[in-house]
Design a protein around this motif. Structure first.
Motif, mmCIF file in Angstrom:
data_model
loop_
_atom_site.group_PDB
_atom_site.id
_atom_site.type_symbol
_atom_site.label_atom_id
_atom_site.label_comp_id
_atom_site.label_asym_id
_atom_site.label_seq_id
_atom_site.Cartn_x
_atom_site.Cartn_y
_atom_site.Cartn_z
ATOM 1 N N PRO A 1 0.699 -1.313 -0.189
ATOM 2 C CA PRO A 1 -0.351 0.343 -0.503
ATOM 3 C C PRO A 1 0.819 1.262 0.353
ATOM 4 O O PRO A 1 1.969 1.164 0.596
ATOM 5 N N ARG B 1 1.278 6.076 4.086
ATOM 6 C CA ARG B 1 -0.317 7.433 4.432
ATOM 7 C C ARG B 1 0.477 7.622 5.819
ATOM 8 O O ARG B 1 -0.643 8.153 6.318
ATOM 9 N N ASP C 1 3.190 7.020 7.976
ATOM 10 C CA ASP C 1 3.373 5.222 8.166
ATOM 11 C C ASP C 1 4.276 5.247 9.295
ATOM 12 O O ASP C 1 4.787 4.178 9.133
ATOM 13 N N TRP D 1 -4.404 -2.199 7.656
ATOM 14 C CA TRP D 1 -5.337 -2.184 6.887
ATOM 15 C C TRP D 1 -5.669 -1.510 5.758
ATOM 16 O O TRP D 1 -5.079 -0.137 5.382
ATOM 17 N N ASP D 2 -6.263 -1.964 4.081
ATOM 18 C CA ASP D 2 -5.963 -1.033 3.141
ATOM 19 C C ASP D 2 -7.641 -0.963 2.763
ATOM 20 O O ASP D 2 -7.649 -0.959 1.388
ATOM 21 N N ARG E 1 -5.985 4.379 11.692
ATOM 22 C CA ARG E 1 -5.813 2.867 10.725
ATOM 23 C C ARG E 1 -5.654 1.567 11.559
ATOM 24 O O ARG E 1 -4.250 1.734 12.201
ATOM 25 N N ALA F 1 -2.479 -5.463 4.116
ATOM 26 C CA ALA F 1 -2.262 -5.341 2.903
ATOM 27 C C ALA F 1 -0.052 -4.880 3.398
ATOM 28 O O ALA F 1 -0.177 -4.395 4.315
ATOM 29 N N ARG G 1 2.982 -4.316 4.965
ATOM 30 C CA ARG G 1 3.540 -3.086 4.812
ATOM 31 C C ARG G 1 5.152 -2.831 4.095
ATOM 32 O O ARG G 1 5.742 -2.133 3.565
#
Length: 231
Positions: free
Chosen positions: A2, A5, A7, A93-94, A196, A218, A220
């Motif tokens: 992903p 965002r 992260d 989480w995606d 998230r 997904a 990471r």
């Protein structure tokens, strides 16, 4: 994988949690930090610790103490005895928040349920779980005729994120989708707070990886879980 965002906090989830949402559960010496006993064994140092910082962690944990470095790549001095090494995956989480509710049989697990939670964790081995682990966040479960049939909860809490952990189902209750329902309930809970979800899983546990992917997670990055014994 992903897209990024915000992260960066996931590169040091233990340290970020101990400095933030879990500061009240932390013990510190210098720049070294660890959770208080019976909550978690995780410890944290800076990204590039020097000998003095390792000395602080050694004094913090005590001689013979376990330095559970979780996914930190920092390498302790050579006289620290390796205890375990485990290849894992960090997953985020995606997808959109679940639309379906968890069901009326999904209940909050409070302090009065700790003996049952410890028993289920002992029987299913979802990862480290101690008498005060439930203080890290919310825990939910499904009860059966013989007691607690399944549970899952919140663990590390870096800014903007909630880790889902301790996902386990009693052997006699498997095959009913209980773990998936509990994970979705916690995903919805985190999303409602504007956070998230993420989680960690052993790379060799391909069944769990496949389940989490079906639920909307997904990979990471790969991580390595490591623990050492303080000399």
């Amino acid at each position: 994988m992903p897209a990024d965002r915000g992260d960066a906090a996931l590169d040091d989830p233990v340290g970020a949690s101990l400095r933030g949402r879990h500061a009240h559960l932390a013990r510190r010496l210098g720049r070294a930090a660890a959770y208080v006993p019976d909550v978690a064994t995780f410890a944290a140092v800076s990204a590039d610790p020097d000998a003095a910082e390792w000395d602080d962690l050694a004094r913090l944990l005590g001689r013979g103490g376990l330095a559970d470095m979780f996914s930190s790549p920092a390498v302790p001095p050579p006289d620290w005895e390796p205890v375990f090494v485990l290849d894992g995956l960090q997953m985020v989480w995606d997808g959109p928040p679940p639309e379906d509710g968890p069901g009326a049989d999904v209940v909050a697990l409070g302090a009065d349920r700790v003996p049952e939670m410890l028993d289920l964790a002992e029987r299913t081995r979802p990862g480290p779980f101690w008498p005060r682990t439930r203080e890290l966040g919310a825990y939910v479960g499904v009860r059966g005729d013989g007691g607690l049939a399944a549970m899952a909860g919140e663990r590390l809490r870096p800014p903007g994120w909630t880790e889902i952990s301790a996902v386990c189902t009693a052997p006699e209750a498997r095959g009913r989708g209980l773990a998936a329902r509990l994970v979705r309930a916690l995903v919805a809970r985190a999303a409602a707070r504007g956070e998230r979800p993420f989680l960690h899983v052993a790379a060799a546990n391909t069944g769990a990886v496949a389940l989490y992917e079906r639920l909307g997670f997904a990979v990471r990055k790969p991580v390595t879980f490591r623990g050492f014994r303080v000399p």
